[in-house]
Design an enzyme around this catalytic site. Structure first.
Site, PDB file in Angstrom:
ATOM      1  N   GLU A   7      -0.790  -1.831   3.012  1.00 18.22           N
ATOM      2  CA  GLU A   7       0.767  -0.527   2.714  1.00 18.22           C
ATOM      3  C   GLU A   7       1.578  -0.776   3.649  1.00 18.22           C
ATOM      4  O   GLU A   7       1.713  -1.879   4.236  1.00 18.22           O
ATOM      5  CB  GLU A   7      -0.189   0.724   2.691  1.00 18.22           C
ATOM      6  CG  GLU A   7      -1.623   0.702   1.954  1.00 18.22           C
ATOM      7  CD  GLU A   7      -1.902   0.849   0.859  1.00 18.22           C
ATOM      8  OE1 GLU A   7      -0.367   0.280   0.118  1.00 18.22           O
ATOM      9  OE2 GLU A   7      -2.041   1.418  -0.222  1.00 18.22           O
ATOM     10  N   ASP A  61       3.911   0.200  -4.819  1.00 21.06           N
ATOM     11  CA  ASP A  61       4.700   0.442  -3.201  1.00 21.06           C
ATOM     12  C   ASP A  61       5.131  -0.560  -2.174  1.00 21.06           C
ATOM     13  O   ASP A  61       5.027  -0.940  -1.565  1.00 21.06           O
ATOM     14  CB  ASP A  61       3.811   1.453  -2.218  1.00 21.06           C
ATOM     15  CG  ASP A  61       2.827   0.894  -1.987  1.00 21.06           C
ATOM     16  OD1 ASP A  61       2.108  -0.498  -2.346  1.00 21.06           O
ATOM     17  OD2 ASP A  61       1.766   1.035  -0.779  1.00 21.06           O
ATOM     18  N   HIS A  73       2.848  -3.417  -2.027  1.00 21.69           N
ATOM     19  CA  HIS A  73       1.917  -4.345  -1.455  1.00 21.69           C
ATOM     20  C   HIS A  73       0.815  -5.472  -2.124  1.00 21.69           C
ATOM     21  O   HIS A  73       1.028  -5.353  -3.152  1.00 21.69           O
ATOM     22  CB  HIS A  73       0.773  -2.956  -0.952  1.00 21.69           C
ATOM     23  CG  HIS A  73       0.136  -2.651  -2.188  1.00 21.69           C
ATOM     24  ND1 HIS A  73      -0.733  -1.274  -2.210  1.00 21.69           N
ATOM     25  CD2 HIS A  73      -0.596  -3.388  -3.183  1.00 21.69           C
ATOM     26  CE1 HIS A  73      -1.505  -1.163  -3.362  1.00 21.69           C
ATOM     27  NE2 HIS A  73      -1.399  -2.326  -4.022  1.00 21.69           N
ATOM     28  N   ASP A  97      -9.230  -8.143  -1.629  1.00 26.19           N
ATOM     29  CA  ASP A  97      -9.817  -6.628  -0.842  1.00 26.19           C
ATOM     30  C   ASP A  97     -10.787  -5.945  -1.339  1.00 26.19           C
ATOM     31  O   ASP A  97     -11.367  -6.300  -2.539  1.00 26.19           O
ATOM     32  CB  ASP A  97      -8.211  -5.963  -0.737  1.00 26.19           C
ATOM     33  CG  ASP A  97      -7.586  -5.873  -2.483  1.00 26.19           C
ATOM     34  OD1 ASP A  97      -8.491  -6.538  -3.141  1.00 26.19           O
ATOM     35  OD2 ASP A  97      -6.828  -5.650  -1.464  1.00 26.19           O
TER      36      ASP A  97
HETATM   37  C1  GLP Z   1      -4.872  -2.777  -6.267  1.00 30.29           C
HETATM   38  C2  GLP Z   1      -4.925  -4.067  -5.169  1.00 30.29           C
HETATM   39  C3  GLP Z   1      -3.425  -5.189  -5.185  1.00 30.29           C
HETATM   40  C4  GLP Z   1      -2.744  -5.537  -6.606  1.00 30.29           C
HETATM   41  C5  GLP Z   1      -2.477  -4.132  -7.348  1.00 30.29           C
HETATM   42  C6  GLP Z   1      -2.136  -4.059  -8.739  1.00 30.29           C
HETATM   43  O1  GLP Z   1      -3.510  -2.090  -5.085  1.00 30.29           O
HETATM   44  N1  GLP Z   1      -5.679  -4.253  -4.330  1.00 30.29           N
HETATM   45  O2  GLP Z   1      -3.839  -6.033  -5.290  1.00 30.29           O
HETATM   46  O3  GLP Z   1      -2.157  -6.614  -6.913  1.00 30.29           O
HETATM   47  O4  GLP Z   1      -3.707  -2.930  -7.716  1.00 30.29           O
HETATM   48  O5  GLP Z   1      -2.858  -3.449  -9.691  1.00 30.29           O
HETATM   49  P1  GLP Z   1      -2.858  -3.778 -10.981  1.00 30.29           P
HETATM   50  O6  GLP Z   1      -2.443  -5.009 -11.515  1.00 30.29           O
HETATM   51  O7  GLP Z   1      -3.240  -2.194 -12.100  1.00 30.29           O
HETATM   52  O8  GLP Z   1      -0.509  -3.370 -11.251  1.00 30.29           O
END
Ligand code: GLP
Length: 262
Positions: A143, A136, A138, A67
């Site tokens: 989402e 959440d 995802h 993403d």
């Molecule tokens: C973002 C990314 C996700 C990732 C998430 C978790 O939202 N789009 O792909 O899994 O962050 O982030 P963190 O590892 O900082 O908790």
């Protein structure tokens, strides 16, 4: 789906890096699906070390990131292109021309999404996809209530996600509100998928995703449908799992995992 519980965050990240390294050694021209976020930073640090100390060779690999934020260019420190360059690509021998992150600055976002899907297809599909999980539930930026068949497209971010990632931007008001993300269907097409989740803050959502119902509200639950998914967690994140005994038993006895056991 397999579930592997490691004693610490560090051990979970190291095992994840070993799974990726194993894929690259067996298939030097592997197509890797990559993720961003604090959870995967130590995975990339381990891969960089393996590159320098063990000669792990990425020269023939291709990569596609999950993403990117809409409206951010690759030199914005909050962008995922910037994250990938600084946490991985600048430190290994991958050819940057073979690394793709969706272009959040594209004037025609729908065309960019379509082109991204086509590029994955032309590369022969993703051999190994790394994912994290949001607060959440995802994966990527899929989402809640994202179609479980979705392809790469633009999504509105959940306020939960905006709060979670606001720190990277110096406040929620400075966070982009939309992102391009691979779809759940895109992720499900990968040959293999590794979900890494660590820390107690994600224990509840992680248990919902892997032991709860398969549902669009928690898009990570779609990995229950994946042909070959492995979930790697640390003790703190495993706290709410019910089938713990089986997961530990399976990891301890499954011949495929023998080279990965400590
Ligand atoms: C973002 C990314 C996700 C990732 C998430 C978790 O939202 N789009 O792909 O899994 O962050 O982030 P963190 O590892 O900082 O908790």
């Amino acid at each position: 789906m397999e579930v592997i519980i490691q004693p610490t965050r560090e051990a979970a990240a190291l095992l994840t890096a070993k799974v990726i390294a194993d894929e690259v050694r067996k298939n030097p021209s592997a197509v890797l699906g990559l993720a961003t976020g604090a959870t995967v930073e130590p995975v990339y640090a381990n891969l960089i070390e393996m590159h320098h100390k063990e000669g792990l060779d990425f020269s023939l690999c291709k990569s596609f990131n999950l993403d990117e934020y809409v409206g951010l260019s690759g030199d914005h420190p909050g962008s995922y292109r910037y994250f990938m360059n600084s946490h991985l690509f600048d430190h290994i021998n991958i050819d940057k021309r073979n690394t793709r992150v969706p272009n959040g600055m594209a004037s025609d976002l729908a065309a960019e999404c379509l082109t991204y899907e086509e590029a994955i297809w032309h590369a022969g599909g993703i051999d190994l996809q790394l994912v994290g999980i949001g607060m959440d539930g995802h994966i990527g930026f899929n989402e809640p209530m994202s179609s479980l068949q979705s392809r790469t497209r633009v999504k509105q971010l959940n306020p939960v996600t905006i709060r979670q990632n606001a720190g990277y931007f110096g406040g929620a008001d400075k966070m982009p509100r939309r992102a391009i993300t691979m779809g759940v269907g895109t992720i499900l097409d990968s040959q293999r998928c590794v979900l890494l989740a660590t820390g107690s803050a994600k224990a509840e959502i992680l248990a919902e995703a892997i032991e709860g119902p398969f549902c669009a509200r928690v898009t990570a639950s779609a990995l229950q449908w994946h042909r070959r998914a492995v979930v790697i967690v640390d003790e703190a994140c495993a706290a709410n799992l019910k089938n713990r005994e089986y997961y530990d038993w399976s990891f301890a006895h499954e011949p495929e995992w023998a080279p990965f056991r400590g």
